[in-house]
Write a protein that holds these residues in place. Structure first.
Motif, PDB file in Angstrom:
ATOM      1  N   ALA A   1      -7.627   6.472   3.201  1.00  0.00           N
ATOM      2  CA  ALA A   1      -6.862   7.789   2.583  1.00  0.00           C
ATOM      3  C   ALA A   1      -6.298   7.275   1.352  1.00  0.00           C
ATOM      4  O   ALA A   1      -6.517   8.312   0.477  1.00  0.00           O
ATOM      5  CB  ALA A   1      -5.578   7.971   3.666  1.00  0.00           C
ATOM      6  N   LEU A   2      -5.918   6.258   0.955  1.00  0.00           N
ATOM      7  CA  LEU A   2      -5.391   5.804  -0.410  1.00  0.00           C
ATOM      8  C   LEU A   2      -6.661   6.072  -1.406  1.00  0.00           C
ATOM      9  O   LEU A   2      -6.599   6.601  -2.483  1.00  0.00           O
ATOM     10  CB  LEU A   2      -4.904   4.591  -0.152  1.00  0.00           C
TER      11      LEU A   2
ATOM     12  N   LEU B   1       0.785  -1.137   0.055  1.00  0.00           N
ATOM     13  CA  LEU B   1       0.123   0.142   0.132  1.00  0.00           C
ATOM     14  C   LEU B   1       0.917   1.317  -0.033  1.00  0.00           C
ATOM     15  O   LEU B   1       0.500   2.316  -0.522  1.00  0.00           O
ATOM     16  CB  LEU B   1      -0.955  -0.150   1.067  1.00  0.00           C
ATOM     17  N   ASP B   2       2.029   1.242   0.673  1.00  0.00           N
ATOM     18  CA  ASP B   2       3.144   2.260   0.788  1.00  0.00           C
ATOM     19  C   ASP B   2       3.560   2.615  -0.650  1.00  0.00           C
ATOM     20  O   ASP B   2       3.440   3.819  -1.193  1.00  0.00           O
ATOM     21  CB  ASP B   2       4.214   2.177   1.678  1.00  0.00           C
ATOM     22  N   GLU B   3       3.687   1.334  -1.385  1.00  0.00           N
ATOM     23  CA  GLU B   3       4.184   1.388  -2.919  1.00  0.00           C
ATOM     24  C   GLU B   3       3.110   2.171  -3.874  1.00  0.00           C
ATOM     25  O   GLU B   3       3.396   3.104  -4.811  1.00  0.00           O
ATOM     26  CB  GLU B   3       4.812   0.093  -3.232  1.00  0.00           C
ATOM     27  N   MET B   4       1.695   1.958  -3.490  1.00  0.00           N
ATOM     28  CA  MET B   4       0.786   2.272  -4.153  1.00  0.00           C
ATOM     29  C   MET B   4       0.584   3.980  -3.898  1.00  0.00           C
ATOM     30  O   MET B   4       0.145   4.588  -5.039  1.00  0.00           O
ATOM     31  CB  MET B   4      -0.702   1.680  -3.831  1.00  0.00           C
ATOM     32  N   THR B   5       0.594   4.327  -2.426  1.00  0.00           N
ATOM     33  CA  THR B   5       0.656   5.664  -2.322  1.00  0.00           C
ATOM     34  C   THR B   5       1.708   6.407  -3.014  1.00  0.00           C
ATOM     35  O   THR B   5       1.637   7.353  -3.725  1.00  0.00           O
ATOM     36  CB  THR B   5       0.841   5.795  -0.796  1.00  0.00           C
TER      37      THR B   5
ATOM     38  N   ARG C   1     -11.625   1.591  -9.055  1.00  0.00           N
ATOM     39  CA  ARG C   1     -12.979   0.839  -8.623  1.00  0.00           C
ATOM     40  C   ARG C   1     -12.726  -0.116  -7.524  1.00  0.00           C
ATOM     41  O   ARG C   1     -13.480  -0.385  -6.798  1.00  0.00           O
ATOM     42  CB  ARG C   1     -13.526   0.319  -9.885  1.00  0.00           C
ATOM     43  N   CYS C   2     -11.705  -1.130  -7.791  1.00  0.00           N
ATOM     44  CA  CYS C   2     -11.505  -2.108  -6.750  1.00  0.00           C
ATOM     45  C   CYS C   2     -10.922  -1.521  -5.522  1.00  0.00           C
ATOM     46  O   CYS C   2     -11.332  -1.819  -4.310  1.00  0.00           O
ATOM     47  CB  CYS C   2     -10.413  -2.960  -7.348  1.00  0.00           C
ATOM     48  N   MET C   3     -10.259  -0.436  -5.611  1.00  0.00           N
ATOM     49  CA  MET C   3      -9.519   0.218  -4.339  1.00  0.00           C
ATOM     50  C   MET C   3     -10.840   0.780  -3.586  1.00  0.00           C
ATOM     51  O   MET C   3     -11.055   0.912  -2.146  1.00  0.00           O
ATOM     52  CB  MET C   3      -9.039   1.358  -4.697  1.00  0.00           C
ATOM     53  N   GLY C   4     -12.010   1.198  -4.390  1.00  0.00           N
ATOM     54  CA  GLY C   4     -13.296   1.902  -3.726  1.00  0.00           C
ATOM     55  C   GLY C   4     -13.920   0.793  -2.861  1.00  0.00           C
ATOM     56  O   GLY C   4     -14.762   1.160  -1.962  1.00  0.00           O
ATOM     57  N   GLU C   5     -13.857  -0.427  -3.406  1.00  0.00           N
ATOM     58  CA  GLU C   5     -14.592  -1.558  -2.466  1.00  0.00           C
ATOM     59  C   GLU C   5     -13.843  -1.716  -1.333  1.00  0.00           C
ATOM     60  O   GLU C   5     -14.405  -1.892  -0.233  1.00  0.00           O
ATOM     61  CB  GLU C   5     -14.653  -2.848  -3.477  1.00  0.00           C
TER      62      GLU C   5
ATOM     63  N   PHE D   1       0.848   0.536 -10.869  1.00  0.00           N
ATOM     64  CA  PHE D   1      -0.258   0.893  -9.708  1.00  0.00           C
ATOM     65  C   PHE D   1      -1.385  -0.147 -10.065  1.00  0.00           C
ATOM     66  O   PHE D   1      -1.610  -0.896  -9.034  1.00  0.00           O
ATOM     67  CB  PHE D   1      -0.752   2.340  -9.899  1.00  0.00           C
ATOM     68  N   ALA D   2      -1.711  -0.413 -11.442  1.00  0.00           N
ATOM     69  CA  ALA D   2      -2.824  -1.527 -11.394  1.00  0.00           C
ATOM     70  C   ALA D   2      -2.331  -2.990 -11.046  1.00  0.00           C
ATOM     71  O   ALA D   2      -2.980  -3.727 -10.752  1.00  0.00           O
ATOM     72  CB  ALA D   2      -3.055  -1.387 -13.013  1.00  0.00           C
ATOM     73  N   GLU D   3      -0.855  -3.275 -11.652  1.00  0.00           N
ATOM     74  CA  GLU D   3      -0.205  -4.448 -11.083  1.00  0.00           C
ATOM     75  C   GLU D   3      -0.294  -4.420  -9.835  1.00  0.00           C
ATOM     76  O   GLU D   3      -0.383  -5.763  -9.052  1.00  0.00           O
ATOM     77  CB  GLU D   3       1.092  -4.583 -11.750  1.00  0.00           C
TER      78      GLU D   3
END
Length: 328
Positions: A262-263, A157-161, A310-314, A223-225
């Motif tokens: 937050a992400l 998650l830190d990497e995605m941020t 969209r997945c992150m929203g879930e 990010f998607a990966e």
């Protein structure tokens, strides 16, 4: 992708629709599900028949490999490792290699028992002489615990941020260059400059955004990966938090839920900016051929980010519900 992977290790793969014997198809499928040496189950979309048959298989304790199309995995079994695929040739090839790797390790070291089989065996042996052996096996288990999983997920998650921050900066750069180019073209138009002069300005604009547009496409892909890799683990963690009483949840739980929320907020802001770029990308293609490559990179980034967010929203939606239950 399944049959070639199995063939490499001398395993004959049989699909349900390939059963040649006459008889009740439901009975035949159940027999294969229960008796086969190995089952590879595609759990995409949580098909009720598949889930029912998968439940039968799990309690046998026999080797079972889960595969599933990205974005279509049922929440109920998200904690079980699943080989994910997308319907593109390169992604299917990667999934086949993952199946081959899983088969190689399983055939060499033995396949790990899934949770239902562990529970069933634990119940069966709880009062028997082998219960001490079962306890020893549990103590010797090298599988990661909840804290280990949280740590691995938080790193991801830190990497995605960091990816999201890079995307935001790149979007701002492209936005500033676009505003500058629009001003230049407008000035040329008002001055009745020839088309060649306006084209030269557009060419300069295309050259200026080529690098940041390519970077945007690359970072959005990363990010998607990461989203694809983390999805099952995050959903499993959320599922475990949900079944754990609020007063028994660890100290890191609240921070984990806040990180997800937050992400998502940051990603939604970035997506709003990207959305306007995606709309303008189509218009850029019609302006000049010199804008087609950056427009394609921007459009591709928008598509990848939209699916991932969209997945992150879930995730965030579930995290908000759990955070409220903790507060209560």
């Amino acid at each position: 992708m399944i049959a070639p992977a199995c063939e490499r290790y001398g395993i004959t793969a049989m699909r349900a629709d390939g059963i040649a014997h006459a008889g009740d198809i439901n009975e035949q499928i159940c027999r294969h599900v229960i008796e086969s040496d190995l089952v590879i189950a595609d759990v995409s979309g949580g098909n009720p028949n598949v889930m029912y048959e998968l439940g039968l298989r799990h309690v046998t304790g026999k080797p079972t490999i889960h595969i599933g199309e990205a974005g279509q995995l049922p929440f109920d079994i998200a904690s079980i490792r699943t080989i994910r695929y997308q319907r593109a040739r390169s992604h299917l090839a990667s999934a086949r290699k993952e199946i081959e790797g899983t088969l190689e390790v399983g055939l060499r070291d033995g396949f790990e028992l899934l949770t239902p089989a562990r529970v069933l065996r634990g119940i069966q042996t709880a009062d028997g002489p082998s219960s001490s052996v079962e306890s020893e096996n549990v103590e010797d288990d090298d599988s990661p615990g909840l804290l280990d999983d949280f740590a691995a997920i938080e790193d991801g998650l830190d990497e995605m941020t960091a990816d999201m921050e890079a995307i935001t900066k790149t979007v701002e750069t492209i936005g500033a260059l676009t505003e500058q180019a629009n001003t230049e073209v407008l000035d040329l138009t008002q001055a009745n400059a020839p088309a060649s002069a306006r084209l030269a300005a557009v060419v300069r604009y295309g050259q200026s955004i080529s690098a940041p547009a390519g970077e945007l496409h690359t970072v959005a892909g990363a990010f998607a990966e990461r989203m694809t890799i983390l999805d099952s683990g995050v959903r499993a963690a959320l599922g475990l938090i949900e079944v754990t009483p609020p007063d028994e949840r660890g100290e890191g739980t609240e921070e984990f839920l806040e990180q997800l929320m937050a992400l998502d907020e940051s990603a939604q802001e970035g997506l709003a900016q990207l959305g306007s770029f995606g709309t303008s990308a189509g218009g850029m293609v019609r302006v000049s051929q010199h804008l087609r490559k950056p427009a394609k990179d921007i459009s591709g980034a928008v598509k990848r980010m939209t699916s991932a967010i969209r997945c992150m929203g879930e995730w965030a939606g579930k995290a908000r519900v759990l955070a409220n239950s903790t507060a209560i």
